[in-house]
Design an enzyme around this catalytic site. Structure first.
Site, PDB file in Angstrom:
ATOM      1  N   MET A   1       0.788  -1.209   0.050  1.00 38.33           N
ATOM      2  CA  MET A   1       0.058  -0.017   0.166  1.00 38.33           C
ATOM      3  C   MET A   1       0.743   1.187  -0.183  1.00 38.33           C
ATOM      4  SD  MET A   1      -3.494   0.064   1.297  1.00 38.33           S
ATOM      5  CE  MET A   1      -3.780  -0.138   3.020  1.00 38.33           C
ATOM      6  N   CYS A   2       1.272   1.740   1.276  1.00 38.58           N
ATOM      7  CA  CYS A   2       2.163   2.706   1.370  1.00 38.58           C
ATOM      8  C   CYS A   2       1.202   4.380   1.110  1.00 38.58           C
ATOM      9  CB  CYS A   2       3.224   2.799   0.348  1.00 38.58           C
ATOM     10  SG  CYS A   2       4.512   1.658   0.652  1.00 38.58           S
ATOM     11  N   SER A   3       1.599   5.190   1.946  1.00 38.16           N
ATOM     12  CA  SER A   3       0.986   6.724   1.628  1.00 38.16           C
ATOM     13  C   SER A   3       1.939   7.607   1.071  1.00 38.16           C
ATOM     14  CB  SER A   3       0.343   6.859   2.893  1.00 38.16           C
ATOM     15  OG  SER A   3       1.372   7.049   3.994  1.00 38.16           O
ATOM     16  N   ARG A  30      -2.344   3.270   5.616  1.00 36.37           N
ATOM     17  CA  ARG A  30      -2.000   2.575   4.338  1.00 36.37           C
ATOM     18  C   ARG A  30      -0.405   2.228   4.681  1.00 36.37           C
ATOM     19  NH1 ARG A  30      -4.722   4.166   0.229  1.00 36.37           N
ATOM     20  NH2 ARG A  30      -2.958   3.741  -1.319  1.00 36.37           N
ATOM     21  N   GLY A 167       4.834   7.062   4.110  1.00 36.71           N
ATOM     22  CA  GLY A 167       4.789   5.990   5.229  1.00 36.71           C
ATOM     23  C   GLY A 167       4.533   4.615   4.446  1.00 36.71           C
TER      24      GLY A 167
END
Ligand code: SF4
Ligand code: SF4
Lengths: 355, 502
Positions: A1-3, A30, A167
């Site tokens: 995912m990651c933000s 995320r 993130g």
């Protein structure tokens, strides 16, 4: 995912880290606490003529060794430990240090490449990692959620006109300080949400241009590709984006003749630089680029079938690019404009210019 | 001296009750293994090559071929084949001829390579919903693109070298008219047109009938220079210099005079009935600078409008040789592995000379990258490509495209009976006899080869989609998406591939 989140003030006005911290923290769902990081531009106006090297030292004793190594190549103007405070969940794996350096006169013609070579040399020693190497900018990253990393580095003390934040939710490699984003080389920093299925192709392509990949993570290649295309090969941002996320051949065939010739040439030449797999990225650049006036740019881009989200917004002279609209709304209640860029089409915000 | 000669390999079994004595099998057997004796079909097992022609022609399904039940006493080293070869040579005192590819080395590295797919973190792409691109350009690519600003617009400053545009990264290999029939040649050319790829003329020139397809034909220039003339060079989509081929590295060719019919004589530009001998080396190439001259003169002759390819056999030093070829100006290098097929070759060469395509390909790709010249030439791999999995693996190892020979012939009806060198191919492929040739319909044959290429393309898209890749260029050289299974450390290192599980 990651933000991912990027905020830039187009008039170059400095603003505090609180905005970006607040925005990125809203997307903690995320990420999983295995990596967070920030890039900030406009950090060191006093030393803006020096390359600011942010280096993570595996062991504080390595500092002397790194200093010796640097002295062989560059003049060190000033160095200091980057201030941190203890944050419970973040293991003290590294000690961050900053060096302000300049290049000996006989190398000034090719100073940028000289610095890149130096950074790659230090990275290949194993114990020390150059996490950023541009002027008047720097990267701060570690294991942890982004807000924890911000706390660790006391980011609330810093002001910048352009911020990136990330993130991480590592999927292809372990979580470690070096694997956190942004990835940065000279004035370019990049935050990435996605997984690059063409990593092997991209990496081997970059190697034949002298880049060495040493962070064990796919996102690293994006920073080098951007450096190669935009700085070394002098492609305009818009065309460099067409390299990373090229139009389909069918679309190319419908283009007007001159445009078609250019895009065909780019796809044939830079086929191995195409980034496959889902991605949303925000790239910050702190210097004037080919064909772009001003002191910096921020570019948002998604893969050509948009398998990762990217939302942009604008309020007065500030532009936001994020994984989620909520992150933007958290720091800017009523943007003038919110839009979702089309797959593979870059959104460009210029410092001292127009979006 | 009375001597046990050799046990036939096959037994032709005829179901006498089912047989309705139509003699169709006899007419169809080009190897003379069936005759009409005492009002029934009699089989001569020692002449049977198991080409399956009779089996497929029998209206009653009355014929079956079996492996010979009578066996020699087993020996692990003196295999039946080894003994058979000694028997034959002690009788003839001659070189053993062979067709198709290497039979001695059964292990195929492709089979020990595994492809990757996406799970969870990365969406696989469904080729039925999203476009997945296979288009490939063969030829020299610039190291960077230069643009020029003209007022508000930008223009392309870099001049691109001529490139071959392929809709699929699978080409049809070089097989000469003479080695195969005109019908086979035509079928392959038509298939290349149908699928947007190319076929190779082989070294025997081009029959007039093939000229309409020439923009999908790579015309070959080999050591015999048969059929090479300005119109031939200009007609082709590209020119290919053949230095060597995988089935017979370092060996020339010999098409016996009996096969030089009027039509072949015209295409090859040699007298009817004269032996067509291709010398082992090109008589004007004794070193790399001579090759550079030939490449340049071919470019000159085609007004710099056609890519020039150079084909070599995968020999021990293939990486260094390829670097030289690239620097000699070749727009693409065709590397033919040691399992590549042929119409006729000395068996001892076919089975013992050269190295596997997987290793050759990996080391050439790596070498050119290390020298920073990988963009200057394309790499085409051939010799073992049996299915779309092999295609994907070759591309992931670093090939721009692959060539298929045997697979295309099998699509035309070849059953790999390994008797091409006899000129009696029962399926009308490796023969010049009018009756045999008439068995192959070029239009129908083209459709079958085209179907095969289509099927492989669809499978390639499935493979790419599963790997989360929507364009073939992102698989090229992407060795990260391969894992070795049951390969030793050194092999893995040469392949640049991690072992499965790591
Ligand atoms: S083709 Fe079949 S049915 Fe006809 S003669 Fe031969 S074996 Fe008998
Ligand atoms: S081409 Fe004909 S002769 Fe050669 S192996 Fe195939 S079937 Fe046999």
């Amino acid at each position: 995912m990651c933000s991912i989140l990027g905020i830039v003030n187009e008039n170059g006005k400095l603003f505090s880290a609180n905005y970006i911290i607040e925005g990125i923290s809203l997307m903690n769902e995320r990420c999983n606490g295995l990596g967070g990081g920030f890039a900030a531009y406009g950090l060191y106006p006093e030393y803006k003529d020096y390359y600011a090297l942010h280096i993570l030292l595996k062991d504080v004793e390595l500092k002397d060794q790194v200093t010796e190594m640097l002295k062989d190549y560059v003049n060190i103007y000033k160095d200091e430990e980057i201030e941190t405070r203890n944050v419970e969940r973040i293991p003290q794996d590294y000690t961050p240090w900053r060096f302000f350096v300049d290049v000996p006169e006989r190398y000034t013609n090719d100073a940028d490449n000289y610095i890149i070579d130096l950074a790659m040399k230090i990275n290949s020693t194993g114990g020390a990692l150059v996490i950023s190497s541009g002027k008047n900018m720097g990267v701060f990253k570690a294991i942890g959620y982004p807000d924890e990393v911000a706390k660790l580095y006391k980011l609330d003390n810093y002001k910048a006109y352009m911020w990136l934040a990330h993130g991480r939710y590592p999927t292809n490699t372990r979580g470690w300080w070096g694997g956190a984003h942004p990835f940065s080389i000279l004035d370019n920093s990049i935050v990435h949400n996605g997984e690059i299925t063409s990593y092997g192709t991209n990496k081997r392509f970059l190697e034949s241009y002298g880049y060495k990949c040493s962070y064990f993570t796919d996102s690293e290649v994006l920073a080098y590709l951007w450096d190669l295309l935009v700085r070394r090969h002098k492609l305009p941002i818009e065309l460099a984006s067409e390299v990373l996320a090229p139009p389909f051949w069918e679309q190319i065939e419908r283009m007007p003749p001159e445009r078609r010739r250019i895009i065909e040439a780019l796809r044939m030449t830079y086929g191995p630089a195409m980034v496959n797999g889902p991605f949303g990225i925000v790239i910050a650049n702190g210097s004037g680029l080919t064909g772009v006036a001003g002191n910096g740019t921020m570019v948002g881009l998604s893969d050509r079938i948009k398998l990762r989200p990217l939302i942009c917004a604008r309020k007065n002279d500030t532009t936001f690019m994020a994984s989620e609209e909520s992150a933007i709304k958290a720091v800017c209640k009523n943007p003038d404009n919110v839009w979702a860029p089309r797959a593979g089409e870059p959104t460009v915000a210029m410092v001292n210019g127009d979006v | 001296m009375e001597m046990y000669s050799s046990v036939p390999e096959f037994r032709v079994v005829i179901d006498r009750q089912a047989c309705r004595l139509c003699k169709r099998c006899i007419e169809n057997c080009s190897f003379g293994a069936l005759e009409w004796r005492d009002n029934k079909v009699k089989a001569f097992d020692d002449r049977c090559v198991a080409c399956q022609r009779c089996v497929s022609m029998c209206p009653e399904d009355a014929i079956a071929l079996r492996r010979m039940p009578s066996v020699m006493s087993a020996h692990p080293i003196w295999t039946e084949n080894a003994r058979r070869d000694v028997f034959t040579q002690s009788r003839t005192g001659a070189i053993l001829l062979a067709s198709t590819g290497n039979e001695l080395h059964e292990r195929v590295i492709f089979d020990n390579l595994l492809l990757d797919a996406c799970q969870v973190t990365n969406p696989a792409i469904d080729p039925l919903r999203e476009p997945i691109e296979l288009r490939t350009y063969i030829g020299r690519k610039p190291r960077f693109v230069e643009l020029e600003e003209l007022g508000d617009s930008v223009r392309l400053k870099t001049e691109l070298s001529p490139a071959l545009r392929l809709e699929i990264p699978i080409m049809i290999a070089q097989m000469s008219y003479g080695a195969i029939s005109l019908e086979a040649h035509e079928a392959l050319a038509r298939a290349a047109v149908m699928r947007g790829t190319t076929m190779g003329s082989g070294e025997g020139g081009l029959h007039k009938k093939l000229y309409p397809y020439a923009d999908h034909i790579i015309v070959q220039v080999a050591s015999g220079r048969f059929g090479v003339h300005p119109a031939y060079l200009k007609a082709g989509a590209a020119v290919e210099v053949k230095i060597g081929q995988g089935a017979k590295p370092g060996i020339g060719g010999h098409l016996p005079g009996t096969k030089i019919t009027e039509e072949i004589s015209e295409a090859r530009m040699i007298p009817i009935g004269a032996d067509a001998i291709s010398p082992a080396p090109h008589h004007d190439i004794y070193s790399i600078e001579d090759l550079a001259q030939l490449v340049n003169s071919l470019k000159e002759a085609t007004r710099y409008k056609k890519p020039v390819l150079v084909k070599i056999a995968a020999v021990h030093n293939v990486a260094a040789i390829s670097s030289g070829i690239c620097r000699a100006g070749a727009d693409a290098i065709v590397i033919d592995g040691f399992r590549a097929g042929t119409g006729a070759t000395p068996k001892v060469i076919r089975d013992n000379v050269g190295i596997p395509i997987e290793l050759a390909l990996a080391s050439v790709d790596q070498r050119l990258r290390e020298e920073g010249i990988r963009n200057e030439t394309s790499i085409i791999a051939s010799g073992t490509i049996r299915n779309s999995g092999d295609v994907a693996k070759a591309i992931a190892l670093g090939a721009d495209a692959v060539k298929i020979g045997t697979a295309a012939l099998i699509a035309l009806g070849c059953t790999v009976c390994k008797r091409c060198y006899t000129g009696k191919c029962a399926w009308g492929i490796a023969t010049q006899e009018p009756e045999l040739r008439s068995r192959l319909d070029p239009v129908e044959g083209a459709q079958r080869v085209s179907n095969l290429l289509l099927a492989w393309s669809i499978e390639l898209k499935e493979i790419l989609g599963a790997a989360g890749i929507n364009s073939i260029e992102s698989l090229r050289g992407n060795r990260d998406r391969l894992r070795g299974y049951g390969l030793d450390h050194t092999t893995l290192e040469i392949l640049g591939v991690q072992p499965a599980g790591s």
